[in-house]
Design a protein around this motif. Sequence first.
Motif, PDB file in Angstrom:
ATOM      1  N   TRP A   1       2.063  -5.462  -4.225  1.00 18.50           N
ATOM      2  CA  TRP A   1       2.207  -4.456  -5.279  1.00 18.50           C
ATOM      3  C   TRP A   1       3.115  -4.951  -6.399  1.00 18.50           C
ATOM      4  N   ASN A   2       2.860  -4.442  -7.589  1.00 19.61           N
ATOM      5  CA  ASN A   2       3.758  -4.661  -8.727  1.00 19.61           C
ATOM      6  C   ASN A   2       4.021  -3.293  -9.364  1.00 19.61           C
ATOM      7  N   TYR A   3       5.283  -3.046  -9.768  1.00 17.02           N
ATOM      8  CA  TYR A   3       5.670  -1.738 -10.300  1.00 17.02           C
ATOM      9  C   TYR A   3       6.896  -1.961 -11.179  1.00 17.02           C
TER      10      TYR A   3
ATOM     11  N   LEU B   1      11.062   5.124  -3.535  1.00 12.49           N
ATOM     12  CA  LEU B   1       9.872   4.267  -3.461  1.00 12.49           C
ATOM     13  C   LEU B   1       9.659   3.786  -2.031  1.00 12.49           C
TER      14      LEU B   1
ATOM     15  N   LEU C   1       1.519   2.901  -1.538  1.00 12.50           N
ATOM     16  CA  LEU C   1       2.733   3.032  -2.348  1.00 12.50           C
ATOM     17  C   LEU C   1       2.971   4.518  -2.589  1.00 12.50           C
TER      18      LEU C   1
ATOM     19  N   SER D   1       9.330  11.748  -9.117  1.00 11.46           N
ATOM     20  CA  SER D   1       9.255  10.811 -10.238  1.00 11.46           C
ATOM     21  C   SER D   1      10.136  11.252 -11.405  1.00 11.46           C
TER      22      SER D   1
ATOM     23  N   ASP E   1      10.321   6.048 -14.539  1.00 12.64           N
ATOM     24  CA  ASP E   1       9.318   5.396 -13.696  1.00 12.64           C
ATOM     25  C   ASP E   1       8.047   5.046 -14.467  1.00 12.64           C
TER      26      ASP E   1
ATOM     27  N   GLU F   1       3.584   0.125 -15.555  1.00 11.74           N
ATOM     28  CA  GLU F   1       2.356  -0.348 -14.906  1.00 11.74           C
ATOM     29  C   GLU F   1       2.539  -0.441 -13.396  1.00 11.74           C
ATOM     30  N   TYR F   2       1.537   0.046 -12.686  1.00  8.26           N
ATOM     31  CA  TYR F   2       1.493  -0.046 -11.220  1.00  8.26           C
ATOM     32  C   TYR F   2       0.207  -0.804 -10.887  1.00  8.26           C
TER      33      TYR F   2
ATOM     34  N   CYS G   1      -1.899  -3.714  -7.983  1.00  4.14           N
ATOM     35  CA  CYS G   1      -1.965  -4.272  -6.628  1.00  4.14           C
ATOM     36  C   CYS G   1      -3.066  -5.314  -6.595  1.00  4.14           C
TER      37      CYS G   1
ATOM     38  N   SER H   1      -5.114  -1.841 -11.271  1.00  6.94           N
ATOM     39  CA  SER H   1      -4.000  -1.635 -12.178  1.00  6.94           C
ATOM     40  C   SER H   1      -4.161  -0.326 -12.929  1.00  6.94           C
TER      41      SER H   1
ATOM     42  N   TYR I   1      -1.585   2.245 -15.755  1.00  5.17           N
ATOM     43  CA  TYR I   1      -0.300   2.477 -16.424  1.00  5.17           C
ATOM     44  C   TYR I   1      -0.026   3.973 -16.340  1.00  5.17           C
TER      45      TYR I   1
END
Length: 356
Positions: free
Chosen positions: A84-86, A98, A109, A114, A118, A121-122, A124, A143, A145
């Motif tokens: 994951w990227n966040y 989180l 995730l 929130s 926060d 972009e989220y 995976c 992806s 946003y």
Amino acid sequence: VIGQSTKSKRPKEPGENKIKPVNKKVKPKMPKMKERESADSSLKSQSILTQVMDKGRFQKLAATLSLAAGQSIELRCKGSNITWNYPSYLDTFKDSRLSIKQLDRYGQLILANSTAADTGEYSCWLQLCNGNKCRKDETKTGSTYIFFTDKEELFVPTPSYFEIVYLNPDKPAVIPCRVTTPSAKVTLYREFPAEEIKTDGTDIIYDVKKGFVYQHPTSDDKGIVYCKAESQGAPQISIKYHLLYVEVPQGPPSATIAASSSRAEVSDRLRVVCTVLGEPDVDVSFRWRYPGQESERPVIIQNYWRLINRGTGHTTRISKSILHVKDFEARDAGNYICIAQNRQGETTVATEVELN
């Protein structure tokens, strides 16, 4: 013949079933290939990234999503080894809101309670691993946003009240005043002389996911700026951004070395300084080799850096490493070597100190 086989698909005779699998294999693949050719990465992501809704429903995600701040969200990505990227600050502050888990068939995730901060972009992707080596499966990514809207916080909050933005002549510069409400009207202002900076959509553009982007920065753009946002209420002002113009060639560090004296007496104090001039946003690390190193001679090493204005509108970072020898001895005579390293390479410089 092809027309007949598709027409007669429903009320098949037993003998015709032998042709059926051929059509079945080809038909579903055609739209999938078309989708793959025409879809960009954000559309492609919809195949593995979903949002868990109430009553066990799932929703495929578009390129952007707006939620009211305070809501919790659960995202899932299909696959047995998901990364994951966040927004990075969630890691920096080790936020307990989180939660990330890997289950048998999907990665999960969850972000609880929130806040406007926060927003971001989220994404995976599926990791393909062979032993210890892993790589990203480019065909299985997702992806979106997410805007966590908050009328009290039109700008995505930042930990500081003032930020430096470096303007480099060979790459775009971003003033990161992002908003939590995508429909907000955002304008850019210079503090002195007080004026609005017009965005022409060519040299300066506004990207709701990034902020204001200077495509071709020049030294005329330097100074202090801020942003203003309006959305159904009183306008809000962002933090201030100090734009510094940089013009230092990219490459390994440009290093120099100098000793307080090339000849030293016993019990003298010796100071050897290694100096690097470089780009403001490029970190430099230092290593030393010196005569008393093998005998574990005690020395003091101090590292620091600061920004200097060269008086022509250009800003440079000066990084220094200083090696101190308190009481010079015979074993301290010899070559003092400094190795300065940045992300593009390293430079070695040396100076000799003799015993008087």
